[in-house]
Design an enzyme around this catalytic site. Structure first.
Site, PDB file in Angstrom:
ATOM      1  N   GLU A 297       3.499  39.587 101.828  1.00 37.90           N
ATOM      2  CA  GLU A 297       4.497  40.310 102.604  1.00 37.90           C
ATOM      3  C   GLU A 297       4.288  41.823 102.494  1.00 37.90           C
ATOM      4  O   GLU A 297       4.805  42.591 103.311  1.00 37.90           O
ATOM      5  CB  GLU A 297       5.888  39.929 102.093  1.00 37.90           C
TER       6      GLU A 297
ATOM      7  N   HIS B  73       6.513  30.504 103.614  1.00 43.39           N
ATOM      8  CA  HIS B  73       6.146  31.914 103.732  1.00 43.39           C
ATOM      9  C   HIS B  73       5.632  32.170 105.147  1.00 43.39           C
ATOM     10  O   HIS B  73       4.864  31.365 105.676  1.00 43.39           O
ATOM     11  CB  HIS B  73       5.073  32.254 102.700  1.00 43.39           C
TER      12      HIS B  73
ATOM     13  N   LEU C  97      -2.121  32.754 100.795  1.00 42.57           N
ATOM     14  CA  LEU C  97      -1.097  33.786 100.944  1.00 42.57           C
ATOM     15  C   LEU C  97      -1.674  35.110 101.455  1.00 42.57           C
ATOM     16  O   LEU C  97      -2.632  35.648 100.904  1.00 42.57           O
ATOM     17  CB  LEU C  97      -0.417  34.032  99.590  1.00 42.57           C
TER      18      LEU C  97
ATOM     19  N   ARG D 224      14.716  32.676  98.979  1.00 39.09           N
ATOM     20  CA  ARG D 224      14.356  33.744  98.043  1.00 39.09           C
ATOM     21  C   ARG D 224      13.854  34.964  98.786  1.00 39.09           C
ATOM     22  O   ARG D 224      13.120  34.845  99.776  1.00 39.09           O
ATOM     23  CB  ARG D 224      13.266  33.249  97.091  1.00 39.09           C
TER      24      ARG D 224
ATOM     25  N   GLN E 107      10.900  27.073 100.386  1.00 40.34           N
ATOM     26  CA  GLN E 107      10.581  28.221 101.239  1.00 40.34           C
ATOM     27  C   GLN E 107       9.214  28.097 101.905  1.00 40.34           C
ATOM     28  O   GLN E 107       8.236  27.718 101.248  1.00 40.34           O
ATOM     29  CB  GLN E 107      10.593  29.506 100.407  1.00 40.34           C
TER      30      GLN E 107
ATOM     31  N   HIS F 255       5.606  27.444 100.300  1.00 37.08           N
ATOM     32  CA  HIS F 255       5.333  28.540  99.374  1.00 37.08           C
ATOM     33  C   HIS F 255       6.103  28.457  98.071  1.00 37.08           C
ATOM     34  O   HIS F 255       5.531  28.650  96.994  1.00 37.08           O
ATOM     35  CB  HIS F 255       5.660  29.856 100.084  1.00 37.08           C
TER      36      HIS F 255
ATOM     37  N   ARG G 160      12.455  35.928 104.687  1.00 38.81           N
ATOM     38  CA  ARG G 160      11.382  34.992 105.013  1.00 38.81           C
ATOM     39  C   ARG G 160      11.847  33.795 105.836  1.00 38.81           C
ATOM     40  O   ARG G 160      11.116  33.303 106.700  1.00 38.81           O
ATOM     41  CB  ARG G 160      10.726  34.509 103.721  1.00 38.81           C
TER      42      ARG G 160
ATOM     43  N   PHE H 283       9.959  45.696 101.251  1.00 37.37           N
ATOM     44  CA  PHE H 283       9.709  44.265 101.359  1.00 37.37           C
ATOM     45  C   PHE H 283      10.831  43.631 102.172  1.00 37.37           C
ATOM     46  O   PHE H 283      11.948  44.161 102.222  1.00 37.37           O
ATOM     47  CB  PHE H 283       9.653  43.621  99.965  1.00 37.37           C
TER      48      PHE H 283
END
Length: 582
Positions: free
Chosen positions: A255, A242, A252, A394, A240, A352, A286, A120
């Protein structure tokens, strides 16, 4: 006229039924009478939308350890996270993941039967030097699997669920929390919940933006309850975006798609991340990837000159896509008409996740100020809270991890809190539901003719245009004036549907008031912070300023609608700030 409120009494009341709330309820219910209030059916909570996984240094695919995970989390947060809280997160990740496995979470498996893990963004081996597969996953439905397992365990344990109960305020007396007031969505009417310990686990607030991955329920209600109780929020300017929201809806696209090998491509067919993060490419954190995408779009390299790019999975092959990314395939097909086995998925950055929220200590106890003064009886966990593990940005799969680790710790902390109490809790104040009653009656009887739907749309459009990935003083000041104006208009909103049962117009109007409250703290904090750090990127102050801004923002909403700010230094224990390079 609203009927007199029904009264309930529980040792523990948890508000919210996502991973954090359910894990807290599960642990608390081992020793005390525990109730969960949720404005949606528990298994429809937004945790179920988490797709890609849950980070833990199990080392099932290759060597890994918690110190590497800690370094990635510290650096990913752009050094704004509190390192004591981050160490708890990554150390507890391993035993919590095995506990979730034993509770029944159906993780995907390696050939030898261990929990499968995938790469990730932002997670690397050996202090950023190599690649790592750290995300424990259940195909691309990990949050769904965790949520259902925890709900089943709570039911088994006898947790009392008040489903479709919408909390409208905290009950606070002499600085201590004594419970909440809630509206029964199905039948109408107010209910008073008197509790000895109360936890807010109400999730995020990205519904304040026009394009978002968040469910309609994510309206930041818990944050507004905190502000209206005279308590502060922390680091609200860090929101954040995304990198891969399905265009144009923002749904979404995990990721995990890039973790499994997907490419990001512009209109020229270029893997443009080579210009922004040559070493880590699509698996950079991100904030880095979202800014790269927005730059490509702003400079005219979006697909056909339009505001989107491509996430290309075709080279993975049909078998792998259907095995490990089945939901991604389904979402792209149903909402965009794209079969990602044959064609690239159109994507765009999308609001996000909220790094900031309700300030708490390591035991999830809510703080009343920047000096870490606890609020007796009040706890918070999950996305609505800010124990400060994510700082300014994050990492993917650290969110479900935070919910699990700190939700679990919160349940244990409430048990400890209750055992330490030597006397009965104080009685409720006179008219504990007065504020909720007045708010609802005002919305029923208001005569200003304003539309809550129009105000909501104006808020979402403005936050997207002026408080997005790239920010500057002029836009933020304009947005601050806009939010203040919308709050004035909100005072003239009238709900036309006067029925009490299933009155969605009433709930949407109350949610709007909540969004307007915390949006003021977001914009005000963003104006004050004159630097670039993580998800907060000021084009008029294009550098990180550790000398003046390595600190947390605390914000209070004053009665006159202004926002008061204060600051607290970041806790640094192991890793000194350095330039982030990917």
């Amino acid at each position: 006229m609203i009927a007199p409120s029904e009264r309930h009494r529980h040792d523990v009341v948890v508000v919210g039924a996502g991973i954090a709330g359910l894990y807290a309820a599960l642990k608390a219910s081992e020793h005390f009478d525990t109730a969960v209030l949720s404005k949606v059916f528990p298994t429809r909570s937004h945790s179920g939308a988490a797709q890609g996984g849950c980070a833990a240094s199990l080392g099932n695919m290759q060597e890994d350890n918690w110190e590497w995970h800690l370094f990635d989390t510290v650096r990913g947060s752009d050094y704004l996270g509190d390192q004591d809280a981050q160490e708890v997160l990554v150390r507890e990740a391993v035993p919590v993941m095995y506990e979730m496995e034993h509770l029944g979470v159906p993780f995907s498996r390696t050939p030898d039967g261990k929990i499968a893990q995938r790469p990730f963004g932002g997670h690397y081996a050996d202090f950023g030097k190599g690649d790592i597969a750290r995300s424990c996953y259940a195909a691309d439905r990990t949050g769904h699997a965790q949520l259902h397992t925890l709900y089943e365990q709570c039911v088994k344990r006898g947790v009392r669920f008040y489903t479709e109960f919408y909390v409208t305020q905290l009950i606070v007396r002499d600085g201590a929390c004594l419970g909440v007031v809630a509206w029964d969505l199905t039948n109408g009417g107010l209910h008073i919940f008197h509790s000895r310990a109360t936890m807010l686990a109400t999730g995020g607030y990205a519904r304040a933006w026009q394009i978002t991955t968040n469910a309609h329920a994510n309206t930041g209600d818990g944050l507004s309850h905190i502000l209206r109780a005279g308590l502060p929020l922390e680091d609200m300017e860090f929101v954040q975006f995304h990198p891969t929201g399905l265009y144009p809806h923002g749904i979404l696209i995990s990721e995990a798609a890039r973790g499994e090998g997907g490419y990001l491509v512009n209109d020229k067919g270029e893997r443009f991340m080579e210009r922004y993060a040559k070493a880590k490419m699509e698996l950079a954190p991100r904030d880095v990837v979202s800014r790269a995408e927005q730059t490509e779009i702003d400079e005219g390299r979006g697909i056909g000159g339009r505001p989107y790019l491509f996430c290309d999975l075709r080279h993975l092959g049909a078998a792998k896509i259907h095995e490990v990314l089945p939901q991604i395939h389904e979402l792209a097909l149903k909402f965009c008409g794209v079969d990602c086995v044959k064609d690239p998925i159109p994507i765009q950055p999308t609001a996000h996740y909220s790094m900031g929220g309700i300030p708490t200590g390591l035991d999830t106890a809510v703080y009343a100020d920047e000096k870490k003064t606890p609020v007796p009886g009040l706890f918070a966990s999950g996305e609505c809270a800010c124990v400060s593990v994510h700082g300014a940005n994050r990492l993917g799969t650290n969110s479900t991890l935070e919910c699990a680790v700190y939700g679990r710790l919160g349940g244990i902390a409430m048990v400890d809190w209750l055992r330490a109490q030597r006397s009965e809790p104080p009685p409720l104040p006179e008219g504990p539901d007065a504020a909720s009653r007045a708010e609802i009656e005002h919305l029923f009887s208001g005569g200003g003719g304003e539309s809550d739907a129009e105000i909501r749309q104006a808020l979402q459009v403005g936050m997207t245009a002026r408080c997005g990935i790239y920010r500057n003083a002029a836009d933020l000041e304009k947005q601050l004036a806009e939010v203040k104006s919308l709050r004035e208009r909100y005072g003239k909103v009238r709900v036309s549907d006067r029925s009490l049962r299933v009155n969605t117009e009433l709930i949407e109007a109350i949610e709007l008031g909540h969004m307007l409250d915390f949006s003021l703290t977001i914009v005000t904090g963003a104006i004050a912070r004159k630097e670039c750090r993580g998800a907060h990127w000021r084009t008029d102050h294009p550098w990180r300023d550790d000398k003046d801004w390595l600190k947390h923002t605390f914000s209070w909403l004053e009665e006159n609608g202004s926002v008061r700010l204060a600051y607290r230094p970041v806790t640094i224990t192991r890793f000194q700030p350095q330039e982030r390079k990917y």
